[in-house]
Design a protein around this motif. Structure first.
Motif, PDB file in Angstrom:
ATOM      1  N   SER A 256     -68.933 -56.728  22.667  1.00  0.00           N
ATOM      2  CA  SER A 256     -68.546 -58.117  22.915  1.00  0.00           C
ATOM      3  C   SER A 256     -67.967 -58.330  24.307  1.00  0.00           C
ATOM      4  CB  SER A 256     -67.528 -58.565  21.866  1.00  0.00           C
ATOM      5  OG  SER A 256     -68.095 -58.531  20.582  1.00  0.00           O
ATOM      6  N   LEU A 257     -67.419 -57.282  24.897  1.00  0.00           N
ATOM      7  CA  LEU A 257     -66.779 -57.427  26.200  1.00  0.00           C
ATOM      8  C   LEU A 257     -67.605 -56.871  27.354  1.00  0.00           C
ATOM      9  CD1 LEU A 257     -63.053 -56.738  25.252  1.00  0.00           C
ATOM     10  CD2 LEU A 257     -64.197 -58.932  25.617  1.00  0.00           C
ATOM     11  N   ILE A 258     -68.818 -56.426  27.064  1.00  0.00           N
ATOM     12  CA  ILE A 258     -69.723 -55.990  28.129  1.00  0.00           C
ATOM     13  C   ILE A 258     -70.282 -57.237  28.805  1.00  0.00           C
ATOM     14  CG2 ILE A 258     -71.975 -54.938  28.596  1.00  0.00           C
ATOM     15  CD1 ILE A 258     -71.414 -52.923  26.431  1.00  0.00           C
TER      16      ILE A 258
ATOM     17  N   LEU B 213     -58.828 -62.171   7.523  1.00  0.00           N
ATOM     18  CA  LEU B 213     -58.119 -62.972   8.530  1.00  0.00           C
ATOM     19  C   LEU B 213     -57.860 -62.160   9.803  1.00  0.00           C
ATOM     20  CD1 LEU B 213     -55.569 -64.925   6.313  1.00  0.00           C
ATOM     21  CD2 LEU B 213     -57.589 -65.844   7.485  1.00  0.00           C
ATOM     22  N   LEU B 214     -57.495 -60.890   9.639  1.00  0.00           N
ATOM     23  CA  LEU B 214     -57.248 -60.035  10.814  1.00  0.00           C
ATOM     24  C   LEU B 214     -58.534 -59.808  11.610  1.00  0.00           C
ATOM     25  CD1 LEU B 214     -54.762 -57.430   9.329  1.00  0.00           C
ATOM     26  CD2 LEU B 214     -54.261 -59.272  10.941  1.00  0.00           C
ATOM     27  N   PHE B 215     -59.634 -59.536  10.908  1.00  0.00           N
ATOM     28  CA  PHE B 215     -60.913 -59.372  11.603  1.00  0.00           C
ATOM     29  C   PHE B 215     -61.343 -60.682  12.258  1.00  0.00           C
ATOM     30  CE2 PHE B 215     -62.033 -55.765   8.503  1.00  0.00           C
ATOM     31  CZ  PHE B 215     -61.587 -54.796   9.383  1.00  0.00           C
ATOM     32  N   GLY B 216     -61.085 -61.798  11.589  1.00  0.00           N
ATOM     33  CA  GLY B 216     -61.394 -63.106  12.171  1.00  0.00           C
ATOM     34  C   GLY B 216     -60.576 -63.374  13.422  1.00  0.00           C
ATOM     35  N   ALA B 217     -59.285 -62.987  13.369  1.00  0.00           N
ATOM     36  CA  ALA B 217     -58.427 -63.130  14.553  1.00  0.00           C
ATOM     37  C   ALA B 217     -58.924 -62.248  15.694  1.00  0.00           C
ATOM     38  CB  ALA B 217     -56.985 -62.795  14.197  1.00  0.00           C
ATOM     39  N   MET B 218     -59.402 -61.046  15.349  1.00  0.00           N
ATOM     40  CA  MET B 218     -59.962 -60.158  16.367  1.00  0.00           C
ATOM     41  C   MET B 218     -61.179 -60.824  17.015  1.00  0.00           C
ATOM     42  SD  MET B 218     -61.612 -56.340  15.953  1.00  0.00           S
ATOM     43  CE  MET B 218     -63.274 -56.862  15.550  1.00  0.00           C
ATOM     44  N   GLY B 219     -62.054 -61.420  16.191  1.00  0.00           N
ATOM     45  CA  GLY B 219     -63.228 -62.107  16.717  1.00  0.00           C
ATOM     46  C   GLY B 219     -62.855 -63.285  17.595  1.00  0.00           C
ATOM     47  N   GLY B 220     -61.824 -64.031  17.193  1.00  0.00           N
ATOM     48  CA  GLY B 220     -61.361 -65.161  18.003  1.00  0.00           C
ATOM     49  C   GLY B 220     -60.769 -64.708  19.322  1.00  0.00           C
TER      50      GLY B 220
ATOM     51  N   GLN C  94     -63.598 -63.104  26.506  1.00  0.00           N
ATOM     52  CA  GLN C  94     -64.901 -62.926  27.154  1.00  0.00           C
ATOM     53  C   GLN C  94     -65.010 -63.601  28.523  1.00  0.00           C
ATOM     54  OE1 GLN C  94     -67.855 -64.047  24.253  1.00  0.00           O
ATOM     55  NE2 GLN C  94     -68.172 -61.928  23.642  1.00  0.00           N
ATOM     56  N   PRO C  95     -64.562 -64.837  28.701  1.00  0.00           N
ATOM     57  CA  PRO C  95     -64.681 -65.438  30.042  1.00  0.00           C
ATOM     58  C   PRO C  95     -63.832 -64.716  31.096  1.00  0.00           C
ATOM     59  CG  PRO C  95     -64.240 -67.127  28.395  1.00  0.00           C
ATOM     60  CD  PRO C  95     -64.082 -65.800  27.725  1.00  0.00           C
ATOM     61  N   LEU C  96     -62.731 -64.122  30.670  1.00  0.00           N
ATOM     62  CA  LEU C  96     -61.846 -63.444  31.613  1.00  0.00           C
ATOM     63  C   LEU C  96     -62.310 -62.040  31.959  1.00  0.00           C
ATOM     64  CD1 LEU C  96     -58.502 -64.466  29.872  1.00  0.00           C
ATOM     65  CD2 LEU C  96     -59.572 -65.552  31.859  1.00  0.00           C
TER      66      LEU C  96
ATOM     67  N   ALA D 184     -65.497 -60.398  30.839  1.00  0.00           N
ATOM     68  CA  ALA D 184     -66.912 -60.073  30.948  1.00  0.00           C
ATOM     69  C   ALA D 184     -67.752 -61.167  31.597  1.00  0.00           C
ATOM     70  CB  ALA D 184     -67.467 -59.779  29.558  1.00  0.00           C
ATOM     71  N   ALA D 185     -67.139 -62.195  32.118  1.00  0.00           N
ATOM     72  CA  ALA D 185     -67.869 -63.312  32.719  1.00  0.00           C
ATOM     73  C   ALA D 185     -68.899 -63.881  31.742  1.00  0.00           C
ATOM     74  CB  ALA D 185     -68.531 -62.886  34.026  1.00  0.00           C
ATOM     75  N   ARG D 186     -68.500 -63.966  30.491  1.00  0.00           N
ATOM     76  CA  ARG D 186     -69.342 -64.554  29.449  1.00  0.00           C
ATOM     77  C   ARG D 186     -68.651 -65.802  28.928  1.00  0.00           C
ATOM     78  NH1 ARG D 186     -70.885 -59.585  25.610  1.00  0.00           N
ATOM     79  NH2 ARG D 186     -72.009 -61.203  24.490  1.00  0.00           N
ATOM     80  N   SER D 187     -69.390 -66.638  28.258  1.00  0.00           N
ATOM     81  CA  SER D 187     -68.826 -67.894  27.774  1.00  0.00           C
ATOM     82  C   SER D 187     -68.134 -67.707  26.423  1.00  0.00           C
ATOM     83  CB  SER D 187     -69.916 -68.954  27.653  1.00  0.00           C
ATOM     84  OG  SER D 187     -70.876 -68.541  26.705  1.00  0.00           O
ATOM     85  N   CYS D 188     -67.146 -68.535  26.206  1.00  0.00           N
ATOM     86  CA  CYS D 188     -66.431 -68.580  24.936  1.00  0.00           C
ATOM     87  C   CYS D 188     -67.065 -69.700  24.104  1.00  0.00           C
ATOM     88  CB  CYS D 188     -64.948 -68.871  25.197  1.00  0.00           C
ATOM     89  SG  CYS D 188     -63.982 -69.134  23.717  1.00  0.00           S
ATOM     90  N   GLU D 189     -67.679 -69.340  22.990  1.00  0.00           N
ATOM     91  CA  GLU D 189     -68.397 -70.328  22.193  1.00  0.00           C
ATOM     92  C   GLU D 189     -67.847 -70.401  20.783  1.00  0.00           C
ATOM     93  OE1 GLU D 189     -72.637 -69.928  22.280  1.00  0.00           O
ATOM     94  OE2 GLU D 189     -72.622 -69.268  24.371  1.00  0.00           O
TER      95      GLU D 189
END
Length: 129
Positions: free
Chosen positions: A21-23, A80-87, A93-95, A97-102
């Motif tokens: 996710s952070l590549i 909820l913890l995994f969901g928080a990790m995904g959030g 990501q924008p900070l 990996a220069a990817r968008s936050c969607e």
């Protein structure tokens, strides 16, 4: 420490999800044969479905108990913890990996978590036969 290692496959999967996710998106080579519109959403669902189902399967294998009720506190807390990790990953990501936050990526993450929960219930029922 033993309780952490009982979830070794979940930890490996979580590290893989975070890493992928952070590549930077420029590091992915898109092959036109496999690429289709919305493919990244399918990947999000699959990653989080795998993470969720592995966690609940490993918990089942260590305790031999399971509940099909997703609202039970011992089921909802990990989700909820995994969901928080995904959030958090989406926000980073924008900070990093220069990817968008969607928002749709986050919704796909949540969908994958819920599907993974129910997939492991189905898998356990099949194994019990």
């Amino acid at each position: 420490m033993h309780r952490v290692f009982q979830f070794k496959y979940t930890l490996i999967t979580a590290i893989a999800v975070i890493t992928l996710s952070l590549i930077s998106s420029s590091e992915f080579q898109q092959r036109r044969f496999w690429y289709f519109e919305g493919m990244d959403k399918v990947i999000h669902v699959c990653m989080y479905m795998t993470l969720s189902s592995l966690f609940f399967l490993e918990r089942y294998w260590s305790s031999k108990t399971t509940s099909a009720n997703i609202i039970k506190h011992y089921n909802i807390i990990p989700l909820l913890l995994f969901g928080a990790m995904g959030g958090a990953i989406e926000l980073l990501q924008p900070l990093v990996a220069a990817r968008s936050c969607e928002v749709t990526d986050f919704l796909c993450n949540i969908t994958g978590l819920i599907l993974g929960f129910y997939l492991q219930i189905l898998f356990i029922r099949i194994l019990k036969r």
